[in-house]
Design a protein around this motif. Structure first.
Motif, PDB file in Angstrom:
ATOM      1  N   GLY A 206       3.823 -12.800 -40.624  1.00 55.22           N
ATOM      2  CA  GLY A 206       3.713 -13.291 -41.999  1.00 55.22           C
ATOM      3  C   GLY A 206       3.114 -12.210 -42.875  1.00 55.22           C
ATOM      4  O   GLY A 206       1.928 -11.905 -42.761  1.00 55.22           O
TER       5      GLY A 206
ATOM      6  N   MET B 299       3.344 -21.918 -32.625  1.00 53.07           N
ATOM      7  CA  MET B 299       4.188 -20.727 -32.405  1.00 53.07           C
ATOM      8  C   MET B 299       3.573 -19.855 -31.297  1.00 53.07           C
ATOM      9  O   MET B 299       4.300 -19.162 -30.586  1.00 53.07           O
TER      10      MET B 299
ATOM     11  N   HIS C 291      -0.540 -14.847 -40.078  1.00 51.46           N
ATOM     12  CA  HIS C 291      -0.721 -15.063 -41.522  1.00 51.46           C
ATOM     13  C   HIS C 291       0.435 -15.822 -42.145  1.00 51.46           C
ATOM     14  O   HIS C 291       0.700 -15.691 -43.345  1.00 51.46           O
TER      15      HIS C 291
ATOM     16  N   ARG D 241       0.900 -12.754 -49.158  1.00 52.93           N
ATOM     17  CA  ARG D 241      -0.236 -12.188 -49.899  1.00 52.93           C
ATOM     18  C   ARG D 241      -1.311 -11.635 -48.959  1.00 52.93           C
ATOM     19  O   ARG D 241      -1.831 -10.537 -49.156  1.00 52.93           O
TER      20      ARG D 241
HETATM   21  P1  NAD Z   1       1.934 -16.571 -48.495  1.00 52.98           P
HETATM   22  O1  NAD Z   1       2.755 -17.758 -48.824  1.00 52.98           O
HETATM   23  O2  NAD Z   1       1.672 -15.558 -49.564  1.00 52.98           O
HETATM   24  O3  NAD Z   1       2.568 -15.794 -47.250  1.00 52.98           O
HETATM   25  C1  NAD Z   1       3.035 -16.440 -46.110  1.00 52.98           C
HETATM   26  C2  NAD Z   1       4.117 -15.561 -45.503  1.00 52.98           C
HETATM   27  O4  NAD Z   1       4.501 -16.149 -44.257  1.00 52.98           O
HETATM   28  C3  NAD Z   1       5.390 -15.452 -46.370  1.00 52.98           C
HETATM   29  O5  NAD Z   1       5.708 -14.085 -46.567  1.00 52.98           O
HETATM   30  C4  NAD Z   1       6.441 -16.183 -45.556  1.00 52.98           C
HETATM   31  O6  NAD Z   1       7.746 -15.634 -45.727  1.00 52.98           O
HETATM   32  C5  NAD Z   1       5.920 -15.962 -44.149  1.00 52.98           C
HETATM   33  N1  NAD Z   1       6.477 -16.869 -43.154  1.00 52.98           N
HETATM   34  C6  NAD Z   1       6.931 -18.141 -43.305  1.00 52.98           C
HETATM   35  N2  NAD Z   1       7.385 -18.619 -42.125  1.00 52.98           N
HETATM   36  C7  NAD Z   1       7.208 -17.644 -41.214  1.00 52.98           C
HETATM   37  C8  NAD Z   1       7.472 -17.516 -39.837  1.00 52.98           C
HETATM   38  N3  NAD Z   1       8.029 -18.527 -39.153  1.00 52.98           N
HETATM   39  N4  NAD Z   1       7.162 -16.362 -39.223  1.00 52.98           N
HETATM   40  C9  NAD Z   1       6.614 -15.337 -39.898  1.00 52.98           C
HETATM   41  N5  NAD Z   1       6.337 -15.386 -41.205  1.00 52.98           N
HETATM   42  C10 NAD Z   1       6.620 -16.522 -41.862  1.00 52.98           C
HETATM   43  O7  NAD Z   1       0.563 -17.151 -47.897  1.00 52.98           O
HETATM   44  P2  NAD Z   1      -0.865 -16.426 -47.858  1.00 52.98           P
HETATM   45  O8  NAD Z   1      -1.580 -16.664 -49.138  1.00 52.98           O
HETATM   46  O9  NAD Z   1      -0.687 -15.038 -47.362  1.00 52.98           O
HETATM   47  O10 NAD Z   1      -1.598 -17.328 -46.766  1.00 52.98           O
HETATM   48  C11 NAD Z   1      -1.229 -17.241 -45.400  1.00 52.98           C
HETATM   49  C12 NAD Z   1      -1.940 -18.320 -44.611  1.00 52.98           C
HETATM   50  O11 NAD Z   1      -3.366 -18.135 -44.697  1.00 52.98           O
HETATM   51  C13 NAD Z   1      -1.673 -19.752 -45.089  1.00 52.98           C
HETATM   52  O12 NAD Z   1      -1.386 -20.569 -43.975  1.00 52.98           O
HETATM   53  C14 NAD Z   1      -2.986 -20.208 -45.653  1.00 52.98           C
HETATM   54  O13 NAD Z   1      -3.135 -21.593 -45.447  1.00 52.98           O
HETATM   55  C15 NAD Z   1      -3.974 -19.394 -44.832  1.00 52.98           C
HETATM   56  N6  NAD Z   1      -5.255 -19.222 -45.507  1.00 52.98           N
HETATM   57  C16 NAD Z   1      -6.406 -19.263 -44.776  1.00 52.98           C
HETATM   58  C17 NAD Z   1      -7.637 -19.080 -45.411  1.00 52.98           C
HETATM   59  C18 NAD Z   1      -8.950 -19.100 -44.658  1.00 52.98           C
HETATM   60  O14 NAD Z   1     -10.011 -19.218 -45.279  1.00 52.98           O
HETATM   61  N7  NAD Z   1      -8.948 -18.973 -43.341  1.00 52.98           N
HETATM   62  C19 NAD Z   1      -7.675 -18.882 -46.784  1.00 52.98           C
HETATM   63  C20 NAD Z   1      -6.483 -18.808 -47.500  1.00 52.98           C
HETATM   64  C21 NAD Z   1      -5.272 -18.979 -46.854  1.00 52.98           C
END
Ligand code: NAD
Length: 330
Positions: A151, A214, A204, A154
């Motif tokens: 992933g 997964m 991510h 962002r």
């Molecule tokens: P984002 O939407 O910007 O990026 C997610 C990426 O994952 C996208 O590029 C998408 O194409 C890709 N993706 C979708 N399905 C996929 C798959 N099967 N295999 C590989 N890649 C895949 O999201 P983000 O802002 O980067 O956040 C990522 C994750 O982090 C989210 O699940 C969010 O809930 C989590 N998060 C956690 C915290 C924390 O405090 N731990 C804070 C913020 C976000």
């Protein structure tokens, strides 16, 4: 306009109250999670404000809609805890904070990598105890290692960028590859190839029905022996029982978690005086090569301020009758 905020901690209240000073928003602060049972606390509110472990399932959304709530605002990016089909059926819009500080989560991810690699969690306690031995603290250079980023949205893209800075080789898997990352040397590969070729695997991608577990026994059969696995995304991406078996066999050499599938009843509260009755979680805590933080990756001053600012913008759109931003759809 009255807003009922759930799962509220003092830091949420401080940042949201400061960001809404002087605006016509009247807050009701509630510490319990939002569930179909606690939803009635929102009586009289035009909107609710929720966090990652509020249970926005169909019964909860129906209860909110029945009370006349017109908007669900999330003070987080993830929305896997919301039944979006039910929200659509009820014409109850859901808005979120799509980006507050991807740096916060990416930097915490790297913090877990370095902690596990250099055994900082052990070194900290040792030195405080007057034990200056280096036995058991042997790490490895990140330079030259292969990091697999699952992933590259962002957060994942920033992790990839930081790893490139360390001199790592970066493999990535994402249905939407980023051409600028490819130009900088990131190689997009199928998931199985990433699993098989990485020294460090970091997750991510969002939690969906397609990504749940997964990292399961099948995936763990492919990884390099002694791999480091990091999950700062969502707990449900990982089959925790399969991960425990892989830790016991030495397949996983290091595990860093900021999220856990059953975290809703554990994280964000002080439970140091109570017995934890989750045997899977407590088993994880017994491994010397496991570091767990309690969903703190987002928790920087910058992120809290950005979450509050976007949340207030979302609420003021409703108040002013303007088009909503950052709407989440099924
Ligand atoms: P984002 O939407 O910007 O990026 C997610 C990426 O994952 C996208 O590029 C998408 O194409 C890709 N993706 C979708 N399905 C996929 C798959 N099967 N295999 C590989 N890649 C895949 O999201 P983000 O802002 O980067 O956040 C990522 C994750 O982090 C989210 O699940 C969010 O809930 C989590 N998060 C956690 C915290 C924390 O405090 N731990 C804070 C913020 C976000």
């Amino acid at each position: 306009m009255r807003v009922a905020a759930f799962s509220v901690k003092p830091y949420d209240r401080d940042s949201l109250a400061a960001a809404s000073a002087g605006l016509p928003l009247e807050w009701s602060w509630f510490t319990p999670h939002l569930t179909h049972e606690t939803a009635r606390l929102a009586e009289g509110a035009a909107a609710v404000n929720c966090f990652v472990n509020d249970r926005l399932d169909a019964p909860a959304l129906e209860a909110l809609s029945g009370l006349g709530v017109r908007l669900v605002t999330l003070r987080c990016a993830g929305f896997n805890h919301v039944d979006l089909d039910a929200a659509a059926r009820l014409s109850l819009p859901v808005v979120r904070v799509p980006e507050y500080s991807p740096h916060a989560v990416a930097e915490h991810t790297i913090g877990l990598v370095l902690t596990l690699d250099r055994r900082l969690h052990k070194a900290y306690n040792r030195v405080r105890d007057g034990n200056f031995s280096l036995e058991g603290l042997l790490g490895f250079d990140l330079h030259g290692r292969t990091v697999g980023v699952v992933g590259t949205g962002r957060i994942g893209r920033r992790v990839a960028e930081i790893c490139l800075g360390f001199g790592c080789r970066v493999l990535a898997h994402d249905p939407t590859p980023e051409t600028d990352l490819m130009a900088r040397g990131v190689a997009y590969v199928p998931l199985d190839e990433l699993l098989a070729g990485s020294d460090i695997i970091t997750l991510h991608c969002p939690l969906t029905s397609g990504t749940r577990h997964m990292i399961d026994a099948r995936a763990l059969a492919l990884v390099r022996r002694g791999v480091m696995l990091i999950n700062t995304s969502r707990g449900g991406l990982v089959d925790t029982r399969a991960v425990i078996a892989a830790l016991k066999s030495g397949t996983i050499g290091h595990l860093g978690l900021d999220v856990y599938e059953e975290e809703a009843n554990l994280f964000f509260d002080d439970r140091s005086d109570s017995v934890i009755d989750d045997d899977v979680f407590t088993r994880l805590l017994t491994f010397p090569n496991v570091v767990i933080t309690a969903h703190q990756a987002f928790f920087t001053r910058n992120a809290l301020d950005a979450i509050a600012a976007q949340t207030i913008r979302n609420l003021m759109h409703l108040h002013r009758g303007e088009p909503l931003e950052a709407v989440v759809r099924a």
